[in-house]
Design a protein around this motif. Sequence first.
Motif, short mmCIF file in Angstrom:
data_model
loop_
_atom_site.label_atom_id
_atom_site.label_comp_id
_atom_site.label_asym_id
_atom_site.label_seq_id
_atom_site.Cartn_x
_atom_site.Cartn_y
_atom_site.Cartn_z
N MET A 254 -5.94 -1.46 16.35
CA MET A 254 -5.95 -2.92 16.18
C MET A 254 -6.81 -3.29 14.99
O MET A 254 -7.74 -2.59 14.64
N PHE A 255 -6.48 -4.43 14.37
CA PHE A 255 -7.36 -4.99 13.34
C PHE A 255 -7.53 -6.48 13.56
O PHE A 255 -6.69 -7.14 14.17
N PHE A 256 -8.65 -6.99 13.06
CA PHE A 256 -8.94 -8.41 13.00
C PHE A 256 -9.41 -8.67 11.58
O PHE A 256 -10.23 -7.92 11.07
N ALA A 257 -8.90 -9.71 10.95
CA ALA A 257 -9.30 -10.01 9.57
C ALA A 257 -9.42 -11.52 9.41
O ALA A 257 -8.66 -12.28 10.02
N GLY A 258 -10.36 -11.94 8.59
CA GLY A 258 -10.55 -13.35 8.28
C GLY A 258 -10.23 -13.63 6.83
O GLY A 258 -10.60 -12.86 5.95
N PHE A 259 -9.52 -14.72 6.58
CA PHE A 259 -9.15 -15.12 5.22
C PHE A 259 -9.47 -16.59 5.02
O PHE A 259 -9.34 -17.39 5.94
N LYS A 260 -9.86 -16.95 3.79
CA LYS A 260 -9.93 -18.35 3.42
C LYS A 260 -8.51 -18.91 3.42
O LYS A 260 -7.56 -18.18 3.18
N SER A 261 -8.37 -20.18 3.66
CA SER A 261 -7.04 -20.78 3.73
C SER A 261 -6.29 -20.72 2.40
O SER A 261 -5.07 -20.78 2.40
N ILE B 34 -1.95 -15.48 14.15
CA ILE B 34 -2.72 -16.22 13.16
C ILE B 34 -3.27 -17.47 13.84
O ILE B 34 -2.57 -18.12 14.63
N LYS B 35 -4.53 -17.79 13.55
CA LYS B 35 -5.17 -18.95 14.16
C LYS B 35 -6.27 -19.45 13.24
O LYS B 35 -7.02 -18.67 12.67
N LEU B 36 -6.38 -20.76 13.09
CA LEU B 36 -7.49 -21.35 12.37
C LEU B 36 -8.70 -21.35 13.29
O LEU B 36 -8.63 -21.81 14.42
N VAL B 37 -9.81 -20.82 12.80
CA VAL B 37 -11.05 -20.76 13.56
C VAL B 37 -12.10 -21.57 12.81
O VAL B 37 -12.28 -21.40 11.61
N THR B 38 -12.78 -22.45 13.53
CA THR B 38 -13.87 -23.22 12.94
C THR B 38 -15.10 -22.95 13.77
O THR B 38 -15.08 -23.08 14.99
N ASN C 242 0.79 -1.23 0.00
CA ASN C 242 0.00 0.00 0.00
C ASN C 242 0.82 1.27 0.00
O ASN C 242 0.34 2.31 -0.42
N ASN C 243 2.05 1.24 0.49
CA ASN C 243 2.91 2.41 0.49
C ASN C 243 4.34 1.90 0.50
O ASN C 243 4.74 1.22 1.45
N VAL C 244 5.11 2.19 -0.53
CA VAL C 244 6.46 1.62 -0.67
C VAL C 244 7.39 2.04 0.46
O VAL C 244 8.45 1.44 0.64
N ASN C 245 7.03 3.05 1.23
CA ASN C 245 7.88 3.52 2.33
C ASN C 245 7.47 2.97 3.69
O ASN C 245 8.01 3.39 4.72
N THR C 246 6.50 2.06 3.73
CA THR C 246 6.01 1.50 4.99
C THR C 246 5.95 -0.02 4.89
O THR C 246 6.39 -0.60 3.90
N THR C 247 5.39 -0.66 5.91
CA THR C 247 5.21 -2.11 5.88
C THR C 247 3.73 -2.45 5.84
O THR C 247 2.89 -1.71 6.34
N ASP C 248 3.43 -3.58 5.25
CA ASP C 248 2.09 -4.16 5.27
C ASP C 248 2.15 -5.45 6.08
O ASP C 248 3.21 -6.09 6.16
N ALA C 249 1.02 -5.84 6.64
CA ALA C 249 0.92 -7.17 7.21
C ALA C 249 1.00 -8.18 6.06
O ALA C 249 0.57 -7.89 4.94
N ILE C 250 1.57 -9.34 6.32
CA ILE C 250 1.67 -10.41 5.33
C ILE C 250 0.99 -11.64 5.90
O ILE C 250 1.09 -11.91 7.10
N ILE C 251 0.28 -12.34 5.07
CA ILE C 251 -0.29 -13.63 5.42
C ILE C 251 0.14 -14.58 4.32
O ILE C 251 -0.05 -14.29 3.13
N GLY C 252 0.76 -15.69 4.68
CA GLY C 252 1.25 -16.60 3.67
C GLY C 252 1.23 -18.04 4.13
O GLY C 252 0.97 -18.34 5.29
N SER D 3 -14.53 -22.84 8.33
CA SER D 3 -13.21 -22.53 8.85
C SER D 3 -12.63 -21.34 8.12
O SER D 3 -12.86 -21.16 6.93
N PHE D 4 -11.86 -20.53 8.85
CA PHE D 4 -11.16 -19.41 8.24
C PHE D 4 -9.92 -19.12 9.08
O PHE D 4 -9.82 -19.54 10.24
N LEU D 5 -8.98 -18.40 8.48
CA LEU D 5 -7.80 -17.95 9.19
C LEU D 5 -8.09 -16.60 9.81
O LEU D 5 -8.44 -15.66 9.10
#
Length: 156
Positions: free
Chosen positions: A143-150, A95-99, A59-69, A109-111
């Motif tokens: 703070m943020f909370f986000a859900g992702f498909k695996s 990071i945690k798997l939630v079902t 999002n901004n080349v001079n900062t950091t983004d969160a990574i999920i991999g 289930s989601f991450l």
Amino acid sequence: MDNGSFKSDGTAFNYLDEIGGANDDRINDVEIIGTKLYFTGDVGNGFPTSPGAYDVTINNVNTTDAIIGSVPVTGGAPYVATFFGSNGNDLGNGIKLVTSNACDTIGESFLLIWGTVGSTGLPTLNQGNEPFFDDTHNGGLDMFFAGFKSSLLVEI
């Protein structure tokens, strides 16, 4: 279980790997789910993402983004990674798997990823149109909370 790379008791692994971009990159948490090792942290410009991933542009080349991999616990392909962030310094802390079981007892289930967001521009979305508690950046670190498909891929 011994799948050739990791033992479930944490006593051995058989490969080392390195993933990174041109700037400082950090992993802050990992979760092994089945045959994949999922990770989250914070990365700078140039970190490799995956075609079709949720967000492939920092999002901004001079900062950091969160990574999920994720990487297979046996090493090699397929490697998958996506950015998540604002216009400021963002950090994936956990990071945690939630079902969860819906009323029909079908498990979904989601991450779940949580961390800090450093500026405006974080994507927000509530499923089912529930009202947000607060979908704006309030200054400093929020703070943020986000859900992702695996799969970490964009849903079509």
